[in-house]
Every structure is written in structure tokens, then in C-alpha cells.
Design a protein around this motif. Sequence first.
Motif, PDB file in Angstrom:
ATOM      1  N   SER A 142      14.804 -15.023  22.134  1.00 60.77           N
ATOM      2  CA  SER A 142      15.239 -15.185  23.719  1.00 60.77           C
ATOM      3  C   SER A 142      15.772 -14.098  23.891  1.00 60.77           C
ATOM      4  CB  SER A 142      14.701 -17.045  25.024  1.00 60.77           C
ATOM      5  OG  SER A 142      16.084 -17.429  24.054  1.00 60.77           O
ATOM      6  N   ALA A 143      16.830 -14.153  23.092  1.00 52.17           N
ATOM      7  CA  ALA A 143      18.175 -13.201  23.486  1.00 52.17           C
ATOM      8  C   ALA A 143      17.205 -11.415  24.073  1.00 52.17           C
ATOM      9  CB  ALA A 143      18.964 -13.122  22.576  1.00 52.17           C
ATOM     10  N   PHE A 144      16.350 -11.437  23.489  1.00 54.30           N
ATOM     11  CA  PHE A 144      15.092 -10.071  23.470  1.00 54.30           C
ATOM     12  C   PHE A 144      14.935 -10.108  24.873  1.00 54.30           C
ATOM     13  CE2 PHE A 144      12.086  -7.196  22.094  1.00 54.30           C
ATOM     14  CZ  PHE A 144      12.389  -6.016  21.473  1.00 54.30           C
ATOM     15  N   PHE A 145      15.029 -10.535  25.993  1.00 48.69           N
ATOM     16  CA  PHE A 145      14.721 -10.655  27.238  1.00 48.69           C
ATOM     17  C   PHE A 145      15.993  -9.625  28.416  1.00 48.69           C
ATOM     18  CE2 PHE A 145      12.044 -14.785  27.109  1.00 48.69           C
ATOM     19  CZ  PHE A 145      11.217 -13.990  26.510  1.00 48.69           C
ATOM     20  N   VAL A 151      14.427  -6.017  28.507  1.00 49.43           N
ATOM     21  CA  VAL A 151      13.030  -6.297  27.986  1.00 49.43           C
ATOM     22  C   VAL A 151      12.077  -7.212  28.924  1.00 49.43           C
ATOM     23  CG1 VAL A 151      11.881  -7.382  25.897  1.00 49.43           C
ATOM     24  CG2 VAL A 151      13.929  -5.437  25.449  1.00 49.43           C
ATOM     25  N   LEU A 152      12.556  -8.304  29.524  1.00 50.29           N
ATOM     26  CA  LEU A 152      11.806  -9.171  30.911  1.00 50.29           C
ATOM     27  C   LEU A 152      11.606  -8.058  32.024  1.00 50.29           C
ATOM     28  CD1 LEU A 152      10.677 -11.215  32.196  1.00 50.29           C
ATOM     29  CD2 LEU A 152      13.187 -11.771  32.743  1.00 50.29           C
ATOM     30  N   GLN A 153      12.685  -7.266  32.729  1.00 52.84           N
ATOM     31  CA  GLN A 153      12.550  -6.172  33.493  1.00 52.84           C
ATOM     32  C   GLN A 153      10.933  -5.375  32.710  1.00 52.84           C
ATOM     33  OE1 GLN A 153      16.517  -4.795  34.533  1.00 52.84           O
ATOM     34  NE2 GLN A 153      16.057  -5.574  35.939  1.00 52.84           N
ATOM     35  N   HIS A 154      11.061  -4.281  31.708  1.00 50.37           N
ATOM     36  CA  HIS A 154       9.765  -3.971  30.885  1.00 50.37           C
ATOM     37  C   HIS A 154       8.901  -4.751  31.200  1.00 50.37           C
ATOM     38  CE1 HIS A 154      12.004  -0.028  29.365  1.00 50.37           C
ATOM     39  NE2 HIS A 154      12.761  -0.864  28.829  1.00 50.37           N
ATOM     40  N   GLU A 195       5.249 -17.150  34.484  1.00 47.06           N
ATOM     41  CA  GLU A 195       5.856 -17.855  33.232  1.00 47.06           C
ATOM     42  C   GLU A 195       7.092 -17.572  32.698  1.00 47.06           C
ATOM     43  OE1 GLU A 195       2.750 -18.889  30.294  1.00 47.06           O
ATOM     44  OE2 GLU A 195       1.397 -19.567  32.265  1.00 47.06           O
ATOM     45  N   ILE A 196       7.289 -16.280  32.193  1.00 47.00           N
ATOM     46  CA  ILE A 196       8.943 -16.492  32.071  1.00 47.00           C
ATOM     47  C   ILE A 196       9.429 -16.522  32.998  1.00 47.00           C
ATOM     48  CG2 ILE A 196      10.149 -14.894  30.705  1.00 47.00           C
ATOM     49  CD1 ILE A 196       6.975 -13.659  29.034  1.00 47.00           C
ATOM     50  N   HIS A 197       9.971 -15.958  34.057  1.00 48.27           N
ATOM     51  CA  HIS A 197      10.352 -15.407  34.847  1.00 48.27           C
ATOM     52  C   HIS A 197      10.735 -16.988  35.351  1.00 48.27           C
ATOM     53  CE1 HIS A 197      11.462 -11.566  36.296  1.00 48.27           C
ATOM     54  NE2 HIS A 197       9.875 -11.144  36.185  1.00 48.27           N
ATOM     55  N   ALA A 201      10.510 -20.026  33.447  1.00 54.48           N
ATOM     56  CA  ALA A 201      12.598 -20.494  33.062  1.00 54.48           C
ATOM     57  C   ALA A 201      13.450 -19.628  33.107  1.00 54.48           C
ATOM     58  CB  ALA A 201      11.257 -19.999  30.814  1.00 54.48           C
ATOM     59  N   GLU A 202      13.552 -18.573  33.277  1.00 52.53           N
ATOM     60  CA  GLU A 202      14.618 -17.816  33.160  1.00 52.53           C
ATOM     61  C   GLU A 202      15.359 -17.847  34.737  1.00 52.53           C
ATOM     62  OE1 GLU A 202      15.796 -15.268  30.768  1.00 52.53           O
ATOM     63  OE2 GLU A 202      14.612 -16.633  30.123  1.00 52.53           O
ATOM     64  N   GLY A 203      14.292 -19.212  35.691  1.00 49.38           N
ATOM     65  CA  GLY A 203      15.116 -19.576  36.769  1.00 49.38           C
ATOM     66  C   GLY A 203      15.108 -18.327  37.933  1.00 49.38           C
ATOM     67  N   ASN A 204      14.067 -17.738  38.000  1.00 53.45           N
ATOM     68  CA  ASN A 204      13.651 -16.756  38.820  1.00 53.45           C
ATOM     69  C   ASN A 204      12.264 -16.965  39.500  1.00 53.45           C
ATOM     70  OD1 ASN A 204      13.436 -14.477  40.903  1.00 53.45           O
ATOM     71  ND2 ASN A 204      13.652 -13.185  39.323  1.00 53.45           N
ATOM     72  N   LYS A 205      12.424 -18.134  40.190  1.00 57.12           N
ATOM     73  CA  LYS A 205      10.778 -18.986  40.627  1.00 57.12           C
ATOM     74  C   LYS A 205      10.752 -17.657  41.867  1.00 57.12           C
ATOM     75  CE  LYS A 205      12.179 -23.458  40.303  1.00 57.12           C
ATOM     76  NZ  LYS A 205      11.967 -24.976  39.597  1.00 57.12           N
ATOM     77  N   ALA A 206      11.127 -16.941  42.979  1.00 58.73           N
ATOM     78  CA  ALA A 206      10.605 -16.033  43.379  1.00 58.73           C
ATOM     79  C   ALA A 206       9.737 -15.076  42.907  1.00 58.73           C
ATOM     80  CB  ALA A 206      12.094 -15.426  44.629  1.00 58.73           C
ATOM     81  N   ARG A 207      10.048 -14.285  42.382  1.00 62.28           N
ATOM     82  CA  ARG A 207       9.712 -13.424  41.354  1.00 62.28           C
ATOM     83  C   ARG A 207       8.466 -14.326  40.785  1.00 62.28           C
ATOM     84  NH1 ARG A 207       7.153  -8.670  42.053  1.00 62.28           N
ATOM     85  NH2 ARG A 207       7.034  -7.869  40.376  1.00 62.28           N
ATOM     86  N   ALA A 208       8.374 -15.101  40.325  1.00 66.91           N
ATOM     87  CA  ALA A 208       6.730 -15.274  39.341  1.00 66.91           C
ATOM     88  C   ALA A 208       6.114 -15.714  40.515  1.00 66.91           C
ATOM     89  CB  ALA A 208       7.085 -16.941  39.271  1.00 66.91           C
ATOM     90  N   GLU A 209       6.708 -16.185  42.149  1.00 65.93           N
ATOM     91  CA  GLU A 209       5.349 -16.832  43.101  1.00 65.93           C
ATOM     92  C   GLU A 209       4.977 -15.091  43.422  1.00 65.93           C
ATOM     93  OE1 GLU A 209       3.158 -18.492  45.317  1.00 65.93           O
ATOM     94  OE2 GLU A 209       4.804 -19.317  43.399  1.00 65.93           O
ATOM     95  N   GLU A 210       6.126 -13.579  43.441  1.00 67.38           N
ATOM     96  CA  GLU A 210       5.457 -12.872  43.760  1.00 67.38           C
ATOM     97  C   GLU A 210       4.232 -12.409  43.039  1.00 67.38           C
ATOM     98  OE1 GLU A 210       8.692 -10.919  45.855  1.00 67.38           O
ATOM     99  OE2 GLU A 210       8.751 -10.296  44.186  1.00 67.38           O
ATOM    100  N   LEU A 211       4.273 -12.491  41.444  1.00 67.59           N
ATOM    101  CA  LEU A 211       3.383 -12.247  40.334  1.00 67.59           C
ATOM    102  C   LEU A 211       2.145 -13.122  40.934  1.00 67.59           C
ATOM    103  CD1 LEU A 211       5.806 -12.222  37.741  1.00 67.59           C
ATOM    104  CD2 LEU A 211       4.144  -9.657  38.722  1.00 67.59           C
ATOM    105  N   ARG A 212       1.756 -14.584  40.430  1.00 69.68           N
ATOM    106  CA  ARG A 212       1.317 -15.320  40.510  1.00 69.68           C
ATOM    107  C   ARG A 212       0.275 -14.585  42.911  1.00 69.68           C
ATOM    108  NH1 ARG A 212       4.537 -20.139  38.788  1.00 69.68           N
ATOM    109  NH2 ARG A 212       4.134 -20.217  36.747  1.00 69.68           N
TER     110      ARG A 212
END
Length: 268
Positions: A184-187, A196-199, A253-255, A257-268
Motif C-alpha cells: 500500500s505504500a506504493f500508492f 501512484v494513486l494519482q496515476h 474503492e481505493i480512495h 480506503a485512503e479516506g478520500n470519500k469525496a473523490r470516490a463519489e465523483e468517480l462513482r
Amino acid sequence: MTLRPKAALVINYALAIGEQDEAVHDLAGNLAARFDVAFKQVQTDWQKRFDAMFTPKNSCFSGHLPVLVTSDEKMRRMYYMSAVSLLSVLRTGFPMAPRVYVSNTPESNCTMMYFWDTREWATTLALLDPVMLKQYLRDWLGKGIYNGYAEEYLTGTLQGPWYSANDYSVFMLLKDYLSVTGDSAFFSEKINGQTVLQHLDAIATNWKKLVRPGRTLADYGGAANLLECVPTYIHEVASFNAANVWMMRRVAEIHVAEGNKARAEELR
């Protein structure tokens, strides 16, 4: 050499390659002089490398594959011959990486790894050689996955045009590496100024740049960007557009887990 009918002749052939004439001649001569021993050693060395594929903490790979326990001989052969297929494309003599799993060999492009072809081995490479898979992904993200469709491992350059499968292929390789290794550190690792998460996020949403005016689906170009031999499999390809939806859901899903629910909702 003239052979009589039904007679047989065995010719032993030794090939040596190198930079110094004298050293190459000496090596070829030594191989020829002890040909039977040298030829048998080839099989021994490959057998050791094959055994290492299934051995934890082996000296050849950074990981290992699971051993298949089954009484079904056909299934067993299918599984282990698949591993042989991967082993047959392993190269250890290229300057850009200690281990390279080339694509299309031995017919063509014998020094390159294609993003798409490598994706076929995503889970396998994540298990067998996670250190190398991580290096490939770092290199490809750093060099830009839209600047070609393969890396050439004699020079370290990207080759070919942009390929329609680049996003999905690299995303799958990243996903399988992260899922299998739990790294997970690779994120958070930065490559070219982006984590890597931004990628991953950028790859999952790159389709938006491919939508033509007045349309809603991504356009993946002509045959040269897709399957060169299937001229009708072009433009607004349904499978790649469906993959875009899946990639956005996965990044969401990754967002979360990383605590970024707002971005997750945008993607969904």
C-alpha cells in the motif's frame, strides 16, 4: 558429408557471442571440446530455474508461484506448461533490467515488453517477480504510457504508437501488483510529480479526453491503435468503455480506503 540411405549424422554446434574475438573463440572452442557436458548443463540449468519458480525465497526470482496439487494429469500439465511458457520468454542479459519477460518472442520484437501482452501475465508476475513488475511499472509511468505501447530493453526507450489498450493494461498490472503484494505504500510513491494513486486516477479517467464532440463514449481510434488484423474493431469500442467504468469504480474503492470519500463519489 555424404550419408547412405537411412543413415544418421549428429552435428554438435556451439555458438559463442561476445565483444572480444579471442575470448569468443576460446569460449566456443571450450564448449565444442566438452560438448556433451555443456549440452547437458543447459537442461540442468533450465530445470533449476523452473524449480525455482515454485520455491519460496529462491535465488532466481523475487517471488514464487503456487504449487498445484491435483490428481488431474491434464490440468497439471496445463498449469505447469503455462509456467514454462513464461520461463521461455525470460531474458537475463539485457542492460536495462536484470530480468525481462519479452513479448512475441521468438518470432519478432524479441527485446520488448508490450503493456498489453504483459497484462496477460499480471497476476503471475505479481506472484513470481513482484520486484521486477514494480520496476516495469515505475519505468512505464515515468516515461508516459501514451508515448508508445512497449519498452525496448536494450535502450530503455518506448516504442510504437499509442495503443488503445494502454490504460486498461497498465491499470490491471498496477491493480494486480497492489492486490497480490499488499504494498500500500506504493500508492504514495511519486513518479513524475504524481503519486501512484494519482496515476491510477488519471488512467481511469483518461477516456474523457477521447470523447468526440457531441458523443458520450471514448473513441479509441482506428485499426492501428487497436487490433491491426480486425478492421471493424475500431472507434467507440464497447469493451474499453466498459473497462473505463470498472476502473473508475476500482479507484473509487481505493480512495475510500485512503479516506478520500469525496473523490470516490465523483468517480462513482
